[in-house]
Design an enzyme around this catalytic site. Sequence first.
Site, mmCIF file in Angstrom:
data_model
loop_
_atom_site.group_PDB
_atom_site.id
_atom_site.type_symbol
_atom_site.label_atom_id
_atom_site.label_comp_id
_atom_site.label_asym_id
_atom_site.label_seq_id
_atom_site.Cartn_x
_atom_site.Cartn_y
_atom_site.Cartn_z
ATOM 1 N N GLY A 6 -20.082 9.974 40.462
ATOM 2 C CA GLY A 6 -20.334 10.255 41.883
ATOM 3 C C GLY A 6 -21.039 11.515 42.122
ATOM 4 O O GLY A 6 -20.959 12.096 43.131
ATOM 5 N N THR A 7 -21.416 12.326 41.126
ATOM 6 C CA THR A 7 -22.049 13.674 41.318
ATOM 7 C C THR A 7 -23.521 13.624 41.571
ATOM 8 O O THR A 7 -23.948 14.555 41.708
ATOM 9 C CB THR A 7 -21.718 14.692 40.131
ATOM 10 O OG1 THR A 7 -22.033 13.834 38.825
ATOM 11 C CG2 THR A 7 -20.268 15.019 39.924
ATOM 12 N N GLY A 8 -24.023 12.409 41.495
ATOM 13 C CA GLY A 8 -25.475 12.392 42.042
ATOM 14 C C GLY A 8 -26.229 12.101 40.739
ATOM 15 O O GLY A 8 -27.667 12.494 40.711
ATOM 16 N N LYS A 9 -25.931 11.734 39.703
ATOM 17 C CA LYS A 9 -26.773 11.509 38.653
ATOM 18 C C LYS A 9 -27.986 10.348 38.722
ATOM 19 O O LYS A 9 -29.185 10.648 38.431
ATOM 20 C CB LYS A 9 -25.963 11.350 37.214
ATOM 21 C CG LYS A 9 -25.094 12.200 36.671
ATOM 22 C CD LYS A 9 -24.249 11.653 35.619
ATOM 23 C CE LYS A 9 -23.171 10.718 35.936
ATOM 24 N NZ LYS A 9 -22.332 10.907 36.641
ATOM 25 N N HIS A 39 12.714 16.232 52.465
ATOM 26 C CA HIS A 39 11.871 16.359 51.377
ATOM 27 C C HIS A 39 10.486 16.891 51.654
ATOM 28 O O HIS A 39 10.182 17.816 50.917
ATOM 29 C CB HIS A 39 11.726 14.953 50.467
ATOM 30 C CG HIS A 39 10.828 14.800 49.452
ATOM 31 N ND1 HIS A 39 11.557 14.563 48.074
ATOM 32 C CD2 HIS A 39 9.431 14.862 49.098
ATOM 33 C CE1 HIS A 39 10.478 14.745 47.178
ATOM 34 N NE2 HIS A 39 9.407 14.917 47.716
ATOM 35 N N GLU A 40 9.740 16.367 52.553
ATOM 36 C CA GLU A 40 8.390 16.976 52.969
ATOM 37 C C GLU A 40 8.520 18.283 53.592
ATOM 38 O O GLU A 40 7.645 19.121 53.455
ATOM 39 C CB GLU A 40 7.481 15.959 54.013
ATOM 40 C CG GLU A 40 7.425 14.637 53.504
ATOM 41 C CD GLU A 40 6.889 14.571 52.009
ATOM 42 O OE1 GLU A 40 6.209 15.616 51.724
ATOM 43 O OE2 GLU A 40 6.776 13.846 51.241
ATOM 44 N N HIS A 97 8.796 20.843 50.876
ATOM 45 C CA HIS A 97 7.566 21.163 50.342
ATOM 46 C C HIS A 97 6.595 22.182 51.324
ATOM 47 O O HIS A 97 6.282 23.169 50.879
ATOM 48 C CB HIS A 97 6.608 20.125 50.057
ATOM 49 C CG HIS A 97 6.935 18.997 49.013
ATOM 50 N ND1 HIS A 97 7.302 19.565 47.605
ATOM 51 C CD2 HIS A 97 7.086 17.682 49.048
ATOM 52 C CE1 HIS A 97 7.611 18.508 47.007
ATOM 53 N NE2 HIS A 97 7.459 17.445 47.689
ATOM 54 N N ASP A 134 6.553 14.275 41.532
ATOM 55 C CA ASP A 134 6.683 15.633 41.573
ATOM 56 C C ASP A 134 7.206 16.129 40.071
ATOM 57 O O ASP A 134 6.556 17.164 39.731
ATOM 58 C CB ASP A 134 7.480 16.089 42.612
ATOM 59 C CG ASP A 134 7.223 15.840 44.169
ATOM 60 O OD1 ASP A 134 6.008 15.503 44.395
ATOM 61 O OD2 ASP A 134 8.034 15.885 45.146
HETATM 62 P P1 ADP Z 1 -23.285 9.029 39.780
HETATM 63 O O1 ADP Z 1 -24.797 8.372 39.234
HETATM 64 O O2 ADP Z 1 -23.339 10.416 39.269
HETATM 65 O O3 ADP Z 1 -22.366 8.459 39.367
HETATM 66 P P2 ADP Z 1 -24.779 8.528 42.268
HETATM 67 O O4 ADP Z 1 -25.946 8.914 42.132
HETATM 68 O O5 ADP Z 1 -24.564 7.197 42.052
HETATM 69 O O6 ADP Z 1 -23.553 9.214 41.253
HETATM 70 O O7 ADP Z 1 -24.177 8.903 43.628
HETATM 71 C C1 ADP Z 1 -23.543 7.861 44.427
HETATM 72 C C2 ADP Z 1 -23.954 8.413 45.979
HETATM 73 O O8 ADP Z 1 -23.283 9.520 46.456
HETATM 74 C C3 ADP Z 1 -25.226 8.821 46.271
HETATM 75 O O9 ADP Z 1 -26.221 7.622 46.517
HETATM 76 C C4 ADP Z 1 -25.367 9.780 47.306
HETATM 77 O O10 ADP Z 1 -25.142 8.985 48.637
HETATM 78 C C5 ADP Z 1 -24.065 10.351 47.119
HETATM 79 N N1 ADP Z 1 -24.157 11.661 46.538
HETATM 80 C C6 ADP Z 1 -23.678 11.767 45.254
HETATM 81 N N2 ADP Z 1 -24.153 13.233 44.739
HETATM 82 C C7 ADP Z 1 -24.967 13.596 45.843
HETATM 83 C C8 ADP Z 1 -25.611 14.864 45.983
HETATM 84 N N3 ADP Z 1 -25.490 15.850 44.913
HETATM 85 N N4 ADP Z 1 -26.275 15.103 46.908
HETATM 86 C C9 ADP Z 1 -26.256 14.032 47.921
HETATM 87 N N5 ADP Z 1 -25.891 12.912 47.762
HETATM 88 C C10 ADP Z 1 -25.077 12.758 46.830
HETATM 89 ZN ZN ZN Z 2 7.671 15.453 46.931
#
Ligand code: ADP
Ligand code: ZN
Length: 601
Positions: free
Chosen positions: A185-188, A403-404, A407, A485
Amino acid sequence: MLATPVLAQNQENALSYSELLRRIDAGEVERVVIDPAQDVARVRLENREETVEVPLFDRHPELFQKIAQQNRSAETIELDVQPSRDPSAAFGIAANILLIVLLIGGLMAIVRRSSQAGNQAMSFGKSRARFQMDAKTGVMFDDVAGIEEAKEELEEVVSFLKKPERFTAVGAKIPKGVLLVGPPGTGKTLLAKAIAGEAGVPFFSISGSEFVEMFVGVGASRVRDLFRKAKENAPAIVFIDEIDAVGRQRGAGIGGGNDEREQTLNQLLTEMDGFEGNSGVIIIAATNRPDVLDRALLRPGRFDRQTIVDLPSYNGRLGILDVHARNKKLSAEVSLEAIARRTPGFSGADLANLLNEAAILTGRRRKDAIGPLEVDDAIDRITVGLQLTPLLDSKKKRLIAYHEVGHALLMTLLKNSDPLNKVTIIPRSGGVGGFAQQSFNEETIDSGLYTRGWLMDRLTITLGGRAAEQEVFGEAEVTIGASNDLRVVADLAREMVTRYGMSELGPFALETQNNEVFLGRDLMPKSEYSEEISTLVDRQVRAIAVHCYEQARQILREHRVLLDRLVDILLDEETIEGDRFREIVAEYTELPEKQLIANNP
Ligand code: ADP
Ligand code: ZN
Ligand code: MG
């Protein structure tokens, strides 16, 4: 099934079975599709547009043998099975397909055994096995934010694709492969598409995980097709997602290797070596497990460039939010800075999802712009779970409230703690009865430089829930609700002792980071210290946890009136925001604002 050869209506279009075998030997056949329903093979010959029908007899092993032979030596003949629709023969079709699949299966095994050294697999149908091609990705560098370093490194690749002469003229060898390494999900994928978009070249993509469950040989044939098509369309980008699924260290993993994977990998390596540096095709692969990759992949001339694509920092998150807010209607009260501050650890995909969830909530509430409330609810939904209906008044609800608040009160009173964002007893999906949430300091979280004081307070806060239960309801009434916890405390305290050197054992790291447990190179995690040390470690871990627990209980005991009051308000209102909570606390304590309780043994 009995063979009833169907004669081709058009004599020009017909070919006899023996003629077909001869043409295969002569290397004149491109594609053979067997139709078991009608017992014919539809054959495409070299340099001919139309297909030719060849009547088959109920057993035709020579055909497969010839094709296999031919594929082993040089040519690739596609082989496929496609029954035509003939309802009257439904059963026969099924039986015949099964027969053919079994036959092919058997044959494949023989072929592989007889050519083990060659690593050549038979090309087996490219009909289902497909990669994707995007003539124009439409993604530009502008759409990618928060990963500036990776972007800069890859801008070079765009110039390789656009102006290769500039580099080849001075004798530079253009790299063939770039490996993008980073968490999901980092945008590869996005970045790879942006490279294609910026350079204006087509984007071919395929995912490693799709190779895993295929017939032996299909993966290799797909890789071959992929590269052939990419070369035809050069300059082009070939993107291989999740390359670790095929590119794992050969021969590693539990239960032996996976032949299919190894063949696919070998084919990939062959393809990468097979084309010249300036063929105009650049391969970008993505993985979050570079540690398990076969070393052969990382050799010069293959994926010799690696670019790290990491989780975004505060500024990165802000940039990504900016990108995704472009096509959304946000009300003026929404501050992207505030969202970025509250979302350490979120990936680009999480942030995109967050804004989308907020937009959905806005639509559902029939508002015309996304407000802070929708953003807030979306964050909770993603981090904690869906909101459920509040509990009716009950002893259980009171216990959860104590409990909450346990914390929350510690978050507010302890000196090194990040401030409370809110505490709530509205339950969430996934068995969450309530939660107390902090707004973390972005610098600490992003840099990962936690101090000992911060960690000790963290432990005390985490134990605060159980401590409150025990103080108020007594030993016999404590619940199993705190098990999560306690797990967090045990893990964190152990890390403090064994990795951060934060105990009386002194500044020694007793464990190296153990990140490869399974399917990688080292199958067994190694214990790196003796039993004696291990006992000492356990004792230290225990001492830390007990200290923090005692501390939590003592603070809560000393603030019992305040605790009861906060619980009453929480039972009534179900959620208390951080600012309000602090105001109430200020009424009851003489602690000057900045001089909170220090928590050191
Ligand atoms: P990865 O391939 O690293 O798992 P993705 O490129 O498939 O991640 O990211 C999924 C979606 O999340 C993208 O289509 C975009 O909408 C959003 N996204 C992820 N990283 C970015 C980024 N650096 N900038 C803008 N959007 C991003
Ligand atoms: Zn707790
Ligand atoms: Mg991806």
